[in-house]
Design a protein around this motif. Structure first.
Motif, short mmCIF file in Angstrom:
data_model
loop_
_atom_site.label_atom_id
_atom_site.label_comp_id
_atom_site.label_asym_id
_atom_site.label_seq_id
_atom_site.Cartn_x
_atom_site.Cartn_y
_atom_site.Cartn_z
N THR A 165 0.83 -1.21 0.00
CA THR A 165 0.00 0.00 0.00
C THR A 165 0.86 1.25 0.00
OG1 THR A 165 -1.92 -1.03 1.05
CG2 THR A 165 -1.64 1.34 1.40
N LEU A 166 2.00 1.21 0.70
CA LEU A 166 2.92 2.35 0.68
C LEU A 166 3.42 2.61 -0.75
CD1 LEU A 166 4.55 4.54 2.09
CD2 LEU A 166 6.28 2.81 2.64
N ALA A 167 3.73 1.55 -1.49
CA ALA A 167 4.16 1.71 -2.88
C ALA A 167 3.03 2.30 -3.72
CB ALA A 167 4.60 0.36 -3.45
N TRP A 168 1.81 1.84 -3.49
CA TRP A 168 0.62 2.37 -4.18
C TRP A 168 0.47 3.86 -3.92
CZ3 TRP A 168 -3.90 4.26 -1.72
CH2 TRP A 168 -5.05 4.37 -2.51
N PHE A 169 0.78 4.29 -2.71
CA PHE A 169 0.65 5.69 -2.30
C PHE A 169 1.79 6.54 -2.84
CE2 PHE A 169 1.42 8.73 1.39
CZ PHE A 169 0.38 9.59 1.08
N VAL A 170 3.02 6.08 -2.66
CA VAL A 170 4.20 6.88 -3.04
C VAL A 170 4.30 7.03 -4.55
CG1 VAL A 170 6.73 6.88 -3.06
CG2 VAL A 170 5.50 6.31 -0.95
N PHE A 171 4.03 5.95 -5.30
CA PHE A 171 4.17 5.99 -6.76
C PHE A 171 2.84 6.22 -7.48
CE2 PHE A 171 7.84 3.27 -5.41
CZ PHE A 171 8.82 4.23 -5.68
N ASN A 201 13.27 5.19 -8.02
CA ASN A 201 12.45 4.98 -9.22
C ASN A 201 11.69 3.66 -9.08
OD1 ASN A 201 13.40 7.31 -10.89
ND2 ASN A 201 15.36 6.27 -10.60
N GLU A 202 10.41 3.71 -9.36
CA GLU A 202 9.59 2.51 -9.25
C GLU A 202 10.16 1.36 -10.09
OE1 GLU A 202 4.98 1.01 -9.97
OE2 GLU A 202 5.60 3.02 -10.62
N ALA A 203 10.71 1.68 -11.23
CA ALA A 203 11.25 0.65 -12.13
C ALA A 203 12.44 -0.08 -11.51
CB ALA A 203 11.66 1.28 -13.46
N ASP A 204 13.13 0.57 -10.57
CA ASP A 204 14.31 -0.03 -9.94
C ASP A 204 13.96 -0.77 -8.65
OD1 ASP A 204 15.88 1.12 -11.93
OD2 ASP A 204 16.17 2.96 -10.77
N MET A 205 12.72 -0.75 -8.26
CA MET A 205 12.31 -1.38 -6.99
C MET A 205 12.21 -2.88 -7.17
SD MET A 205 9.02 -0.39 -4.60
CE MET A 205 7.81 -0.85 -5.87
N ILE A 220 18.21 0.07 0.30
CA ILE A 220 17.35 1.16 0.80
C ILE A 220 15.93 0.63 0.73
CG2 ILE A 220 16.46 3.47 0.36
CD1 ILE A 220 19.15 4.25 -0.76
N TYR A 221 15.25 0.62 1.87
CA TYR A 221 13.89 0.09 1.92
C TYR A 221 12.89 1.16 1.50
CZ TYR A 221 16.40 -3.18 4.96
OH TYR A 221 17.31 -4.06 5.48
N LEU A 222 11.78 0.73 0.95
CA LEU A 222 10.73 1.70 0.60
C LEU A 222 10.28 2.47 1.82
CD1 LEU A 222 8.81 2.91 -1.50
CD2 LEU A 222 7.22 1.03 -1.03
N SER A 223 10.27 1.82 2.98
CA SER A 223 9.85 2.49 4.21
C SER A 223 10.81 3.61 4.64
CB SER A 223 9.71 1.47 5.34
OG SER A 223 10.86 0.67 5.46
N ASP A 224 11.99 3.69 4.01
CA ASP A 224 12.92 4.77 4.31
C ASP A 224 12.42 6.12 3.80
OD1 ASP A 224 14.85 3.26 5.68
OD2 ASP A 224 15.82 2.64 3.80
N VAL A 225 11.34 6.13 2.99
CA VAL A 225 10.79 7.40 2.52
C VAL A 225 10.35 8.28 3.69
CG1 VAL A 225 10.06 6.50 0.29
CG2 VAL A 225 8.45 6.47 2.21
#
Length: 446
Positions: A165-171, A201-205, A220-225
């Motif tokens: 859900t965090l990815a859905w929100f951030v990107f 970049n979402e493509a690099d995740m 680097i974790y997505l939660s590091d945002v």
């Protein structure tokens, strides 16, 4: 600063006479003369900012209240000390018709109350001082990895995790057509200590919601945002992240529920009132997320609908609301303009261009006095922040306040039933909860 004592010698007491050096100092006197204090409530003019509350028939049938609590527990006392924080979060759900039926009942049965206590709980233990995970080399890494794994694990009975859900929100994955800017996020600081920002970049995740640091090659974790690594000190600890963690997870739980409603039954979104026990804003190191919330607000209002309220129970706005209670007629809404906030509540200089708290809020605060006389400080999501908002600039204003009035609770001063219940079900008291958790943690740590 005085000396403390851990042995037979007495501790150093503060001087009983040094205050006269401050009182007789001319520069101190000049500093005091230069202070500005907001005027008292008897000098407040409200007429131009008041609008009449109009109770409204709504489509809302369900209420979801999100709340959380945490407590610090010592793992080892004395020197070197060690501590951790236990967090507990919950999403409380009940139907409006169950509440109405309960109010009309002469006798309340336990099973009736249980209908108002349908809650999902999330639990998070986080080492914050003098301790770290065995698989981590530092406290900073320990905090980062613990939060990341928690978000990856928790799903709230859905098929997708909070991290998804965090990815859905951030990107901005909720949009049918996205720009290249939508598919990336600029991280303001590198969690591995390297200088400069990092472009995520979402493509690099990876499938595990992680990126490779371009300098250190570490993950680097997505939660590091959320940049919580900036508030972790290896020597003094990570106690400063506790409030941020609470806000982050409460927001993600809310976003997770909204996302899954949109996925599975978008029409149901207009039947749910969401309530959070905090203002509609992201603060401190997480403040940059408010831009994403404003974008999501705009999309939801355009494509679906959103009924949401942030309730405040303490702070300068709540204190001000209490001081002007007798000046606000019952059944009235006080729309807070920037000029009013800076003059009477927040003693700062008004920005001539940007609205109040434009770097952290994604909603406007209003003060609402119900027809029964209760005073509420309510934050309501908007598409765009304004310096002088009108009632028409705040979507669903009267509809939301209709249910705020309906959900009043006499347990506490100006309380709402969902918030009071959610807090009771997830909060961790100083006694006996913290004492029990202390014994549990100390006996469990190897």
């Amino acid at each position: 600063m005085s000396y403390s004592s851990n042995g037979p010698k007495p501790y150093e007491r503060a001087s009983k006479s040094s205050h006269h050096h401050i009182i007789n100092d001319e520069s101190v006197k000049e500093s005091l003369k230069g202070l500005f204090l907001p005027p008292k409530s008897d000098n407040v003019s409200l007429e131009q900012l008041l609008c009449k509350f109009v109770p409204t028939q709504t489509s809302i049938q369900h209420v979801v209240a999100v709340d959380g609590g945490y407590t610090e527990v010592p793992l080892r006392e004395g020197y070197p000390s060690a501590a951790m924080h236990f967090f507990q979060f919950g999403a409380l759900h009940f139907r409006i018709e169950d509440l109405i039926a309960l109010e009309s009942s002469r006798h309340v049965a336990p099973e009736d109350m249980q209908k108002l206590k349908n809650i999902d709980r999330l639990k998070l233990p986080l080492a914050t001082r003098g301790a770290r995970r065995k698989d981590c080399a530092s406290l900073r890494e320990s905090v980062r990895k613990t939060l990341y794994e928690f978000l990856a694990k928790e799903k709230l009975s859905e098929d997708l995790s909070l991290l998804d859900t965090l990815a859905w929100f951030v990107f901005r994955k909720y949009k049918s057509a996205r720009t290249e800017d939508d598919k990336k996020w600029i991280l303001g600081s590198n969690p591995h200590g390297a200088d400069g920002t990092v472009s995520l970049n979402e493509a690099d995740m990876t499938a595990a919601f992680a990126f490779e640091c371009p300098i250190t090659k570490k993950p680097i974790y997505l939660s590091d945002v959320f940049r919580l690594h900036e508030r972790v000190e290896e020597e003094t600890g990570a106690s400063g992240v506790a409030g941020y963690v609470s806000g982050v997870i409460e927001h993600l739980v809310l976003l997770h529920i909204i996302r899954n409603l949109v996925r599975k039954n978008s029409a149901a979104l207009s039947q749910v009132l969401f309530i959070i026990d905090r203002p509609t804003g992201w603060f401190g190191v997480t403040a940059s997320m408010h831009k994403l919330s404003l974008e999501l607000n705009g999309w939801l209002f355009d494509q679906h609908n959103l009924f949401m309220a942030g309730l405040e129970k303490s702070g300068a706005f709540v204190e001000h609301a209490a001081s002007i209670q007798e000046l606000v007629p019952r059944g009235s809404i006080l729309l807070l303009s920037d000029e009013y906030i800076y003059r009477h509540i927040s003693p700062g200089d008004e920005d001539p261009v940007r609205p109040y708290a434009a770097t952290s809020y994604y909603g406007h605060k209003i003060i609402f006095r119900s027809r029964n006389g209760q005073m509420y400080v309510v934050s309501l999501p908007v598409k765009k922040l304004m310096k002088t908002p009108a009632a028409a600039d705040i979507p669903n204003l009267h509809a939301i306040l209709t249910h705020v009035e309906q959900l009043h609770c006499d347990m506490f001063e100006n309380a709402l039933l969902p918030v009071a219940l959610a807090n009771k079900l997830v909060s961790l008291s100083a006694h006996p909860s913290s004492q029990i958790l202390k014994a549990f943690a100390q006996s469990s740590v190897a």
